[in-house]
Design a protein around this motif. Structure first.
Motif, PDB file in Angstrom:
ATOM      1  N   ALA A 178      13.184  -1.471  -1.060  1.00 50.75           N
ATOM      2  CA  ALA A 178      12.231  -1.403   0.048  1.00 50.75           C
ATOM      3  C   ALA A 178      12.625  -2.414   1.120  1.00 50.75           C
ATOM      4  CB  ALA A 178      10.817  -1.680  -0.450  1.00 50.75           C
ATOM      5  N   ASN A 179      12.362  -2.062   2.341  1.00 48.77           N
ATOM      6  CA  ASN A 179      12.625  -2.935   3.472  1.00 48.77           C
ATOM      7  C   ASN A 179      11.319  -3.090   4.247  1.00 48.77           C
ATOM      8  OD1 ASN A 179      14.466  -4.353   5.284  1.00 48.77           O
ATOM      9  ND2 ASN A 179      14.055  -2.697   6.713  1.00 48.77           N
ATOM     10  N   VAL A 180      10.987  -4.321   4.614  1.00 50.49           N
ATOM     11  CA  VAL A 180       9.776  -4.587   5.377  1.00 50.49           C
ATOM     12  C   VAL A 180      10.182  -5.172   6.729  1.00 50.49           C
ATOM     13  CG1 VAL A 180       7.614  -5.881   5.478  1.00 50.49           C
ATOM     14  CG2 VAL A 180       8.459  -5.045   3.278  1.00 50.49           C
ATOM     15  N   THR A 181       9.666  -4.570   7.795  1.00 49.91           N
ATOM     16  CA  THR A 181       9.913  -5.063   9.150  1.00 49.91           C
ATOM     17  C   THR A 181       8.580  -5.460   9.764  1.00 49.91           C
ATOM     18  OG1 THR A 181      11.775  -3.531   9.381  1.00 49.91           O
ATOM     19  CG2 THR A 181      10.896  -4.504  11.412  1.00 49.91           C
ATOM     20  N   ILE A 182       8.509  -6.687  10.269  1.00 50.48           N
ATOM     21  CA  ILE A 182       7.305  -7.177  10.935  1.00 50.48           C
ATOM     22  C   ILE A 182       7.491  -6.956  12.436  1.00 50.48           C
ATOM     23  CG2 ILE A 182       5.757  -9.142  11.288  1.00 50.48           C
ATOM     24  CD1 ILE A 182       6.185  -8.371   8.314  1.00 50.48           C
ATOM     25  N   PHE A 183       6.654  -6.100  13.011  1.00 49.75           N
ATOM     26  CA  PHE A 183       6.746  -5.836  14.442  1.00 49.75           C
ATOM     27  C   PHE A 183       5.898  -6.838  15.219  1.00 49.75           C
ATOM     28  CE2 PHE A 183       7.802  -1.587  12.772  1.00 49.75           C
ATOM     29  CZ  PHE A 183       9.029  -1.425  13.392  1.00 49.75           C
ATOM     30  N   ASN A 184       6.479  -7.378  16.297  1.00 49.44           N
ATOM     31  CA  ASN A 184       5.729  -8.284  17.162  1.00 49.44           C
ATOM     32  C   ASN A 184       4.478  -7.577  17.669  1.00 49.44           C
ATOM     33  OD1 ASN A 184       7.668 -10.241  16.858  1.00 49.44           O
ATOM     34  ND2 ASN A 184       8.696  -9.781  18.787  1.00 49.44           N
ATOM     35  N   ASN A 185       3.337  -8.252  17.532  1.00 51.51           N
ATOM     36  CA  ASN A 185       2.050  -7.750  18.024  1.00 51.51           C
ATOM     37  C   ASN A 185       1.674  -6.388  17.448  1.00 51.51           C
ATOM     38  OD1 ASN A 185       2.087 -10.056  19.715  1.00 51.51           O
ATOM     39  ND2 ASN A 185       3.284  -8.916  21.211  1.00 51.51           N
ATOM     40  N   GLY A 186       2.173  -6.091  16.253  1.00 50.08           N
ATOM     41  CA  GLY A 186       1.905  -4.785  15.661  1.00 50.08           C
ATOM     42  C   GLY A 186       1.900  -4.815  14.149  1.00 50.08           C
ATOM     43  N   SER A 187       2.264  -3.686  13.592  1.00 53.96           N
ATOM     44  CA  SER A 187       2.171  -3.471  12.148  1.00 53.96           C
ATOM     45  C   SER A 187       3.357  -4.034  11.385  1.00 53.96           C
ATOM     46  CB  SER A 187       2.080  -1.962  11.885  1.00 53.96           C
ATOM     47  OG  SER A 187       3.294  -1.333  12.276  1.00 53.96           O
ATOM     48  N   MET A 188       3.267  -3.909  10.068  1.00 56.31           N
ATOM     49  CA  MET A 188       4.396  -4.116   9.167  1.00 56.31           C
ATOM     50  C   MET A 188       4.876  -2.733   8.780  1.00 56.31           C
ATOM     51  SD  MET A 188       3.593  -7.072   6.381  1.00 56.31           S
ATOM     52  CE  MET A 188       1.914  -6.612   6.040  1.00 56.31           C
ATOM     53  N   ARG A 189       6.156  -2.474   8.898  1.00 52.44           N
ATOM     54  CA  ARG A 189       6.730  -1.191   8.525  1.00 52.44           C
ATOM     55  C   ARG A 189       7.395  -1.348   7.171  1.00 52.44           C
ATOM     56  NH1 ARG A 189       5.677   3.829  10.036  1.00 52.44           N
ATOM     57  NH2 ARG A 189       7.453   5.181   9.752  1.00 52.44           N
ATOM     58  N   LEU A 190       6.990  -0.527   6.213  1.00 49.49           N
ATOM     59  CA  LEU A 190       7.541  -0.543   4.859  1.00 49.49           C
ATOM     60  C   LEU A 190       8.346   0.737   4.692  1.00 49.49           C
ATOM     61  CD1 LEU A 190       7.623  -1.827   2.047  1.00 49.49           C
ATOM     62  CD2 LEU A 190       5.416  -0.797   1.585  1.00 49.49           C
ATOM     63  N   GLU A 191       9.629   0.584   4.341  1.00 50.78           N
ATOM     64  CA  GLU A 191      10.518   1.734   4.197  1.00 50.78           C
ATOM     65  C   GLU A 191      11.283   1.639   2.886  1.00 50.78           C
ATOM     66  OE1 GLU A 191      12.181   2.734   8.486  1.00 50.78           O
ATOM     67  OE2 GLU A 191      12.368   0.584   8.016  1.00 50.78           O
ATOM     68  N   GLY A 192      11.534   2.759   2.276  1.00 48.25           N
ATOM     69  CA  GLY A 192      12.317   2.810   1.044  1.00 48.25           C
ATOM     70  C   GLY A 192      11.521   3.404  -0.090  1.00 48.25           C
ATOM     71  N   ALA A 228      -6.612  -3.491  -5.174  1.00 46.08           N
ATOM     72  CA  ALA A 228      -6.873  -4.711  -5.954  1.00 46.08           C
ATOM     73  C   ALA A 228      -7.128  -4.425  -7.429  1.00 46.08           C
ATOM     74  CB  ALA A 228      -8.057  -5.468  -5.358  1.00 46.08           C
ATOM     75  N   ASP A 229      -7.533  -3.195  -7.757  1.00 50.67           N
ATOM     76  CA  ASP A 229      -7.770  -2.818  -9.155  1.00 50.67           C
ATOM     77  C   ASP A 229      -6.539  -2.214  -9.812  1.00 50.67           C
ATOM     78  OD1 ASP A 229     -10.443  -3.643  -9.049  1.00 50.67           O
ATOM     79  OD2 ASP A 229     -11.063  -1.710  -8.202  1.00 50.67           O
ATOM     80  N   GLY A 230      -5.435  -2.146  -9.076  1.00 56.18           N
ATOM     81  CA  GLY A 230      -4.200  -1.613  -9.627  1.00 56.18           C
ATOM     82  C   GLY A 230      -4.036  -0.113  -9.462  1.00 56.18           C
ATOM     83  N   LYS A 231      -4.997   0.548  -8.816  1.00 52.55           N
ATOM     84  CA  LYS A 231      -4.909   1.990  -8.603  1.00 52.55           C
ATOM     85  C   LYS A 231      -3.922   2.267  -7.465  1.00 52.55           C
ATOM     86  CE  LYS A 231      -7.566   6.108  -7.670  1.00 52.55           C
ATOM     87  NZ  LYS A 231      -8.818   6.662  -7.180  1.00 52.55           N
ATOM     88  N   GLU A 232      -3.048   3.226  -7.700  1.00 53.46           N
ATOM     89  CA  GLU A 232      -1.996   3.537  -6.733  1.00 53.46           C
ATOM     90  C   GLU A 232      -2.507   4.459  -5.618  1.00 53.46           C
ATOM     91  OE1 GLU A 232       2.392   5.632  -6.761  1.00 53.46           O
ATOM     92  OE2 GLU A 232       1.703   4.618  -8.569  1.00 53.46           O
ATOM     93  N   PHE A 233      -2.129   4.136  -4.379  1.00 51.91           N
ATOM     94  CA  PHE A 233      -2.411   5.020  -3.255  1.00 51.91           C
ATOM     95  C   PHE A 233      -1.448   6.198  -3.339  1.00 51.91           C
ATOM     96  CE2 PHE A 233      -4.166   1.125  -1.532  1.00 51.91           C
ATOM     97  CZ  PHE A 233      -5.224   1.552  -0.753  1.00 51.91           C
ATOM     98  N   GLY A 234      -1.931   7.405  -3.123  1.00 48.44           N
ATOM     99  CA  GLY A 234      -1.067   8.580  -3.057  1.00 48.44           C
ATOM    100  C   GLY A 234      -0.362   8.608  -1.709  1.00 48.44           C
ATOM    101  N   MET A 235       0.947   8.549  -1.720  1.00 49.09           N
ATOM    102  CA  MET A 235       1.715   8.469  -0.481  1.00 49.09           C
ATOM    103  C   MET A 235       2.210   9.828   0.004  1.00 49.09           C
ATOM    104  SD  MET A 235       1.354   5.303   0.076  1.00 49.09           S
ATOM    105  CE  MET A 235       2.382   5.150   1.496  1.00 49.09           C
ATOM    106  N   ALA A 236       1.916  10.900  -0.727  1.00 53.56           N
ATOM    107  CA  ALA A 236       2.275  12.268  -0.325  1.00 53.56           C
ATOM    108  C   ALA A 236       3.750  12.399   0.054  1.00 53.56           C
ATOM    109  CB  ALA A 236       1.362  12.734   0.811  1.00 53.56           C
ATOM    110  N   GLY A 237       4.608  11.716  -0.692  1.00 55.35           N
ATOM    111  CA  GLY A 237       6.046  11.828  -0.466  1.00 55.35           C
ATOM    112  C   GLY A 237       6.613  10.954   0.635  1.00 55.35           C
ATOM    113  N   ARG A 238       5.787  10.150   1.271  1.00 53.35           N
ATOM    114  CA  ARG A 238       6.283   9.295   2.358  1.00 53.35           C
ATOM    115  C   ARG A 238       7.237   8.230   1.820  1.00 53.35           C
ATOM    116  NH1 ARG A 238       1.088  10.539   3.592  1.00 53.35           N
ATOM    117  NH2 ARG A 238       0.595  11.100   5.748  1.00 53.35           N
ATOM    118  N   THR A 239       8.260   7.945   2.603  1.00 48.47           N
ATOM    119  CA  THR A 239       9.182   6.856   2.278  1.00 48.47           C
ATOM    120  C   THR A 239       9.130   5.767   3.339  1.00 48.47           C
ATOM    121  OG1 THR A 239      11.010   8.014   3.344  1.00 48.47           O
ATOM    122  CG2 THR A 239      10.743   8.327   0.954  1.00 48.47           C
TER     123      THR A 239
END
Length: 90
Positions: free
Chosen positions: A17-31, A38-49
């Motif tokens: 995984a690669n994380v990019t911190i955008f100035n004045n914006g989001s964090m982009r997570l790729e890979g 917080a309870d350990g339940k996984e978010f369904g990412m629907a195939g997103r990378t």
């Protein structure tokens, strides 16, 4: 040629995984990654990378970015730097 009953070996290529911190914006997570609450339940990412994660706290779709940082005037610049070594655990 494979003989009858001969096992095939599988190989799995893991893309870190690669994380990019955008100035004045989001964090982009790729890979290849998973995101858990917080309870350990996984978010369904629907195939997103790749996905944007909120840093401003204003997203209506937390923890994911919905572009609200633009509306609220979020400002944060995080240039890369070397961190000090971790402190030894007692």
């Amino acid at each position: 040629m494979r003989g009858v009953g001969e096992k095939r070996s599988a190989s799995i290529v893991v893309m870190p995984a690669n994380v990019t911190i955008f100035n004045n914006g989001s964090m982009r997570l790729e890979g290849e990654f998973t995101i858990h609450d917080a309870d350990g339940k996984e978010f369904g990412m629907a195939g997103r990378t790749s996905i944007g994660l909120c840093r401003c706290g204003a997203s209506e779709n937390k923890p994911f970015c919905d572009g609200s940082h633009k509306k609220v005037g979020f400002e944060s610049v995080c240039p890369a730097r070397d961190l000090p070594p971790p402190k030894p655990k007692a």
